[in-house]
Motif scaffolding. Structure first.
Motif, PDB file in Angstrom:
ATOM      1  N   GLY A 139      -4.566   6.199 -15.821  1.00 12.84           N
ATOM      2  CA  GLY A 139      -6.084   5.887 -16.161  1.00 12.84           C
ATOM      3  C   GLY A 139      -6.482   4.665 -16.989  1.00 12.84           C
ATOM      4  N   GLY A 140      -5.698   3.662 -16.520  1.00 10.09           N
ATOM      5  CA  GLY A 140      -5.886   2.346 -17.468  1.00 10.09           C
ATOM      6  C   GLY A 140      -6.930   1.449 -16.885  1.00 10.09           C
ATOM      7  N   PHE A 141      -7.695   1.946 -15.848  1.00 14.09           N
ATOM      8  CA  PHE A 141      -8.677   0.898 -15.086  1.00 14.09           C
ATOM      9  C   PHE A 141      -9.877   1.640 -15.560  1.00 14.09           C
ATOM     10  CE2 PHE A 141      -5.053  -0.254 -12.163  1.00 14.09           C
ATOM     11  CZ  PHE A 141      -4.844  -1.710 -12.749  1.00 14.09           C
TER      12      PHE A 141
ATOM     13  N   ASP B 121     -14.391  -0.883  -8.336  1.00 15.75           N
ATOM     14  CA  ASP B 121     -13.470  -0.494  -7.447  1.00 15.75           C
ATOM     15  C   ASP B 121     -12.013  -0.745  -7.534  1.00 15.75           C
ATOM     16  OD1 ASP B 121     -12.155   0.266  -4.919  1.00 15.75           O
ATOM     17  OD2 ASP B 121     -14.268   0.124  -3.933  1.00 15.75           O
ATOM     18  N   VAL B 122     -11.223   0.104  -7.843  1.00  8.45           N
ATOM     19  CA  VAL B 122      -9.834  -0.099  -8.061  1.00  8.45           C
ATOM     20  C   VAL B 122      -9.114  -0.448  -6.770  1.00  8.45           C
ATOM     21  CG1 VAL B 122      -7.609   0.943  -8.656  1.00  8.45           C
ATOM     22  CG2 VAL B 122      -9.665   1.555  -9.791  1.00  8.45           C
TER      23      VAL B 122
ATOM     24  N   THR C  61       0.723  -1.162   0.114  1.00  4.81           N
ATOM     25  CA  THR C  61       0.110  -0.114   0.001  1.00  4.81           C
ATOM     26  C   THR C  61       0.759   1.186   0.013  1.00  4.81           C
ATOM     27  OG1 THR C  61      -1.824  -1.152   1.040  1.00  4.81           O
ATOM     28  CG2 THR C  61      -1.905   1.086   1.348  1.00  4.81           C
ATOM     29  N   ALA C  62       1.977   1.174   0.746  1.00  4.10           N
ATOM     30  CA  ALA C  62       2.879   2.474   0.848  1.00  4.10           C
ATOM     31  C   ALA C  62       3.455   2.703  -0.575  1.00  4.10           C
ATOM     32  CB  ALA C  62       3.757   2.503   1.868  1.00  4.10           C
ATOM     33  N   TYR C  63       3.802   1.500  -1.164  1.00  4.58           N
ATOM     34  CA  TYR C  63       4.484   1.682  -2.325  1.00  4.58           C
ATOM     35  C   TYR C  63       3.493   2.300  -3.293  1.00  4.58           C
ATOM     36  CZ  TYR C  63       8.059   0.238  -6.098  1.00  4.58           C
ATOM     37  OH  TYR C  63       8.893   0.181  -6.806  1.00  4.58           O
ATOM     38  N   ARG C  64       2.274   1.812  -3.274  1.00  5.77           N
ATOM     39  CA  ARG C  64       1.361   2.141  -4.347  1.00  5.77           C
ATOM     40  C   ARG C  64       0.930   3.541  -4.136  1.00  5.77           C
ATOM     41  NH1 ARG C  64      -5.124   1.020  -3.703  1.00  5.77           N
ATOM     42  NH2 ARG C  64      -5.668   1.985  -5.550  1.00  5.77           N
ATOM     43  N   ILE C  65       0.930   4.025  -2.949  1.00  2.00           N
ATOM     44  CA  ILE C  65       0.828   5.689  -2.447  1.00  2.00           C
ATOM     45  C   ILE C  65       1.924   6.307  -3.081  1.00  2.00           C
ATOM     46  CG2 ILE C  65       0.462   7.210  -0.645  1.00  2.00           C
ATOM     47  CD1 ILE C  65      -1.280   4.968   0.748  1.00  2.00           C
ATOM     48  N   PHE C  66       2.960   5.832  -2.725  1.00  2.00           N
ATOM     49  CA  PHE C  66       4.234   6.638  -3.176  1.00  2.00           C
ATOM     50  C   PHE C  66       4.271   6.972  -4.792  1.00  2.00           C
ATOM     51  CE2 PHE C  66       8.420   7.484  -4.294  1.00  2.00           C
ATOM     52  CZ  PHE C  66       9.035   8.555  -3.315  1.00  2.00           C
ATOM     53  N   VAL C  67       3.953   5.953  -5.375  1.00  2.00           N
ATOM     54  CA  VAL C  67       3.899   6.048  -6.904  1.00  2.00           C
ATOM     55  C   VAL C  67       2.984   7.036  -7.378  1.00  2.00           C
ATOM     56  CG1 VAL C  67       3.580   4.918  -9.178  1.00  2.00           C
ATOM     57  CG2 VAL C  67       4.733   3.766  -7.179  1.00  2.00           C
ATOM     58  N   LYS C  68       1.868   6.817  -7.040  1.00  2.00           N
ATOM     59  CA  LYS C  68       0.804   7.807  -7.271  1.00  2.00           C
ATOM     60  C   LYS C  68       0.894   9.325  -6.743  1.00  2.00           C
ATOM     61  CE  LYS C  68      -3.466   6.259  -6.184  1.00  2.00           C
ATOM     62  NZ  LYS C  68      -4.725   5.761  -5.583  1.00  2.00           N
ATOM     63  N   ARG C  69       1.431   9.493  -5.747  1.00  2.00           N
ATOM     64  CA  ARG C  69       1.768  10.801  -5.068  1.00  2.00           C
ATOM     65  C   ARG C  69       2.877  11.430  -5.753  1.00  2.00           C
ATOM     66  NH1 ARG C  69       0.764  10.395   1.366  1.00  2.00           N
ATOM     67  NH2 ARG C  69      -1.534  10.108   1.182  1.00  2.00           N
ATOM     68  N   HIS C  70       3.744  10.543  -6.104  1.00  2.00           N
ATOM     69  CA  HIS C  70       5.141  11.279  -6.756  1.00  2.00           C
ATOM     70  C   HIS C  70       5.487  10.693  -8.299  1.00  2.00           C
ATOM     71  CE1 HIS C  70       5.670  13.122  -2.646  1.00  2.00           C
ATOM     72  NE2 HIS C  70       5.467  11.783  -2.222  1.00  2.00           N
ATOM     73  N   PRO C  71       4.891  10.527  -9.145  1.00  2.00           N
ATOM     74  CA  PRO C  71       4.882   9.635 -10.493  1.00  2.00           C
ATOM     75  C   PRO C  71       6.292  10.088 -11.145  1.00  2.00           C
ATOM     76  CG  PRO C  71       3.326  11.495 -10.527  1.00  2.00           C
ATOM     77  CD  PRO C  71       3.466  11.306  -9.365  1.00  2.00           C
ATOM     78  N   GLY C  72       6.578  11.581 -11.028  1.00  2.00           N
ATOM     79  CA  GLY C  72       7.816  11.771 -11.729  1.00  2.00           C
ATOM     80  C   GLY C  72       8.973  11.649 -10.876  1.00  2.00           C
TER      81      GLY C  72
ATOM     82  N   GLU D 184      -6.569  -4.777  -3.266  1.00  2.00           N
ATOM     83  CA  GLU D 184      -6.663  -5.903  -2.184  1.00  2.00           C
ATOM     84  C   GLU D 184      -6.476  -7.236  -2.934  1.00  2.00           C
ATOM     85  OE1 GLU D 184     -10.000  -5.093   0.157  1.00  2.00           O
ATOM     86  OE2 GLU D 184      -9.626  -2.930   0.241  1.00  2.00           O
ATOM     87  N   TRP D 185      -7.045  -7.563  -3.818  1.00  2.00           N
ATOM     88  CA  TRP D 185      -7.303  -8.814  -4.518  1.00  2.00           C
ATOM     89  C   TRP D 185      -5.869  -9.122  -5.014  1.00  2.00           C
ATOM     90  CZ3 TRP D 185      -6.023 -11.562  -8.696  1.00  2.00           C
ATOM     91  CH2 TRP D 185      -6.773 -12.878  -8.967  1.00  2.00           C
ATOM     92  N   LEU D 186      -5.081  -8.394  -5.671  1.00  2.00           N
ATOM     93  CA  LEU D 186      -3.981  -8.545  -6.107  1.00  2.00           C
ATOM     94  C   LEU D 186      -2.728  -8.827  -4.859  1.00  2.00           C
ATOM     95  CD1 LEU D 186      -1.525  -7.733  -8.533  1.00  2.00           C
ATOM     96  CD2 LEU D 186      -1.374  -5.853  -7.450  1.00  2.00           C
ATOM     97  N   VAL D 187      -2.860  -8.093  -3.735  1.00  2.00           N
ATOM     98  CA  VAL D 187      -1.918  -8.296  -2.543  1.00  2.00           C
ATOM     99  C   VAL D 187      -2.281  -9.622  -2.056  1.00  2.00           C
ATOM    100  CG1 VAL D 187      -1.495  -7.341  -0.408  1.00  2.00           C
ATOM    101  CG2 VAL D 187      -1.624  -5.741  -2.292  1.00  2.00           C
ATOM    102  N   SER D 188      -3.431 -10.000  -2.004  1.00  2.00           N
ATOM    103  CA  SER D 188      -4.024 -11.345  -1.513  1.00  2.00           C
ATOM    104  C   SER D 188      -3.344 -12.409  -2.350  1.00  2.00           C
ATOM    105  CB  SER D 188      -5.334 -11.683  -1.475  1.00  2.00           C
ATOM    106  OG  SER D 188      -6.130 -10.508  -0.206  1.00  2.00           O
ATOM    107  N   ALA D 189      -3.339 -12.043  -3.646  1.00  2.00           N
ATOM    108  CA  ALA D 189      -2.907 -13.288  -4.560  1.00  2.00           C
ATOM    109  C   ALA D 189      -1.251 -13.192  -4.331  1.00  2.00           C
ATOM    110  CB  ALA D 189      -3.033 -12.831  -5.821  1.00  2.00           C
ATOM    111  N   LEU D 190      -0.683 -12.069  -4.059  1.00  2.00           N
ATOM    112  CA  LEU D 190       0.793 -12.089  -3.730  1.00  2.00           C
ATOM    113  C   LEU D 190       1.146 -12.792  -2.424  1.00  2.00           C
ATOM    114  CD1 LEU D 190       2.007  -8.397  -4.495  1.00  2.00           C
ATOM    115  CD2 LEU D 190       2.727 -10.325  -5.647  1.00  2.00           C
ATOM    116  N   LEU D 191       0.178 -12.542  -1.604  1.00  2.00           N
ATOM    117  CA  LEU D 191       0.328 -13.241  -0.223  1.00  2.00           C
ATOM    118  C   LEU D 191       0.322 -14.791  -0.132  1.00  2.00           C
ATOM    119  CD1 LEU D 191      -1.452 -10.742   2.143  1.00  2.00           C
ATOM    120  CD2 LEU D 191       0.898 -11.067   1.926  1.00  2.00           C
TER     121      LEU D 191
END
Length: 193
Positions: free
Chosen positions: A161-163, A168-169, A88-99, A174-181
């Protein structure tokens, strides 16, 4: 040439980060940074070694800030909770600081000790999180690549904007992370059997 009061290397790099986040990594130029700081471009050479030096400093900032975000998200957590916090922290970082984040997507050069240390700190933070699964270092590095690739891809598609499907993204994430787990648990089970 004397340095302008209030302008230091950190201010230059933070201004560059803002430009990269607002307009993209490729839009980062010395002229843009100088305009943002209300100085002339040559004045930037008092703080950074040209555009290459600025990009290096921005990459260092990005790696350090990402590691801080990942570390904070996993404090006091273990195994699945820690991985969820990390993802979640990784995703948030990418979204807040894309450049700024874009600077982290290329491997650190081998002849830059500061860059190697900053990149290594992220690896060690994530390996620490993954240690609860009993993976050896080599398996842990494979797991880091899988985790990074998956979360990076998801977040990159999200900010582009690829989704487009009305679903609900956050639930998809959450589904993706559950699959990783599930994959981590399977790797752990194979290791102990």
């Amino acid at each position: 040439m004397a340095k302008r009061v209030g302008i230091d290397k950190d201010a230059v790099v933070r201004a560059a980060a803002k430009i990269a986040d607002d307009h993209g990594w490729d839009a980062l130029t010395l002229a843009r940074v100088a305009r943002k700081l209300h100085i002339r471009s040559p004045s930037l050479y008092n703080h950074v070694g040209g555009l290459e030096g600025l990009r290096r400093e921005l990459k260092l900032l990005a790696l350090r800030d990402l590691n801080t975000a990942l570390s904070r998200a996993t404090v006091g957590k273990s195994r699945d909770d820690a991985v969820r916090g990390l993802a979640t922290a990784y995703r948030i970082f990418v979204k807040r600081h894309p450049g700024t984040y874009a600077a982290t997507t290329v491997a650190a050069p081998k002849n830059d000790p500061a860059m190697e240390a900053a990149a290594s700190n992220i690896v060690e933070t994530i390996l620490s999180v993954l240690s609860g699964y009993g993976l050896d270092r080599r398996e842990g590095l494979h797991a880091i690549r899988a985790l990074r690739s998956t979360v990076h891809g998801f977040a990159a598609l999200e900010i582009a904007g690829g989704f487009g499907i009305p679903l609900d993204v956050d639930k998809s994430f959450e589904w993706l992370v559950s699959a990783l787990l599930a994959g981590l648990s399977a790797a752990c089970s194979r290791r102990t059997s």
